[in-house]
Write a protein that holds these residues in place. Structure first.
Motif, PDB file in Angstrom:
ATOM      1  N   GLU A  40       6.548  -0.370   4.497  1.00 51.09           N
ATOM      2  CA  GLU A  40       5.392  -0.270   5.397  1.00 51.09           C
ATOM      3  C   GLU A  40       4.103  -0.146   4.595  1.00 51.09           C
ATOM      4  O   GLU A  40       3.099  -0.792   4.912  1.00 51.09           O
ATOM      5  CB  GLU A  40       5.528   0.954   6.310  1.00 51.09           C
ATOM      6  N   ASN A  41       4.133   0.683   3.559  1.00 52.04           N
ATOM      7  CA  ASN A  41       2.939   0.917   2.747  1.00 52.04           C
ATOM      8  C   ASN A  41       2.528  -0.320   1.955  1.00 52.04           C
ATOM      9  O   ASN A  41       1.342  -0.558   1.754  1.00 52.04           O
ATOM     10  CB  ASN A  41       3.158   2.103   1.817  1.00 52.04           C
ATOM     11  N   ARG A  43       2.951  -3.474   2.817  1.00 50.89           N
ATOM     12  CA  ARG A  43       2.545  -4.600   3.682  1.00 50.89           C
ATOM     13  C   ARG A  43       1.034  -4.782   3.726  1.00 50.89           C
ATOM     14  O   ARG A  43       0.539  -5.900   3.795  1.00 50.89           O
ATOM     15  CB  ARG A  43       3.092  -4.413   5.088  1.00 50.89           C
ATOM     16  N   GLU A  44       0.290  -3.722   3.710  1.00 52.07           N
ATOM     17  CA  GLU A  44      -1.169  -3.799   3.796  1.00 52.07           C
ATOM     18  C   GLU A  44      -1.819  -4.061   2.428  1.00 52.07           C
ATOM     19  O   GLU A  44      -2.934  -4.565   2.358  1.00 52.07           O
ATOM     20  CB  GLU A  44      -1.714  -2.486   4.383  1.00 52.07           C
ATOM     21  N   GLU A  47      -3.424  -7.628   1.409  1.00 50.32           N
ATOM     22  CA  GLU A  47      -4.655  -7.908   2.153  1.00 50.32           C
ATOM     23  C   GLU A  47      -5.832  -7.120   1.575  1.00 50.32           C
ATOM     24  O   GLU A  47      -6.925  -7.654   1.383  1.00 50.32           O
ATOM     25  CB  GLU A  47      -4.470  -7.566   3.624  1.00 50.32           C
ATOM     26  N   LEU A  48      -5.601  -5.847   1.272  1.00 50.58           N
ATOM     27  CA  LEU A  48      -6.659  -5.032   0.670  1.00 50.58           C
ATOM     28  C   LEU A  48      -7.037  -5.556  -0.720  1.00 50.58           C
ATOM     29  O   LEU A  48      -8.211  -5.642  -1.063  1.00 50.58           O
ATOM     30  CB  LEU A  48      -6.206  -3.568   0.580  1.00 50.58           C
TER      31      LEU A  48
END
Length: 62
Positions: A40-41, A43-44, A47-48
């Motif tokens: 989960e961590n 996945r972002e 993009e960042l």
């Protein structure tokens, strides 16, 4: 701006009490108390990473 969905490989390793998710193509790392939380961590993170001004400047100069 067009949105693009990309699948990236992620490797999970256990380090001590934590699970570490590694996205080697971008050299991005995240962690969590379980494999699921680490995923989960992470996945972002791409993009960042790709929205960072220094990274965008590097991409523009290619």
């Amino acid at each position: 701006m067009t949105s693009v969905k990309v699948e990236l490989p992620v490797k999970i390793e256990k380090e001590g009490n934590l699970f570490v998710a590694i996205c080697e193509p971008f050299n991005i790392v995240s962690q969590g108390i379980s494999k699921e939380v680490a995923l989960e961590n992470i996945r972002e993170a791409p993009e960042l990473f790709l929205s960072d001004e220094d990274v965008l400047e590097c991409i523009r100069t290619l």
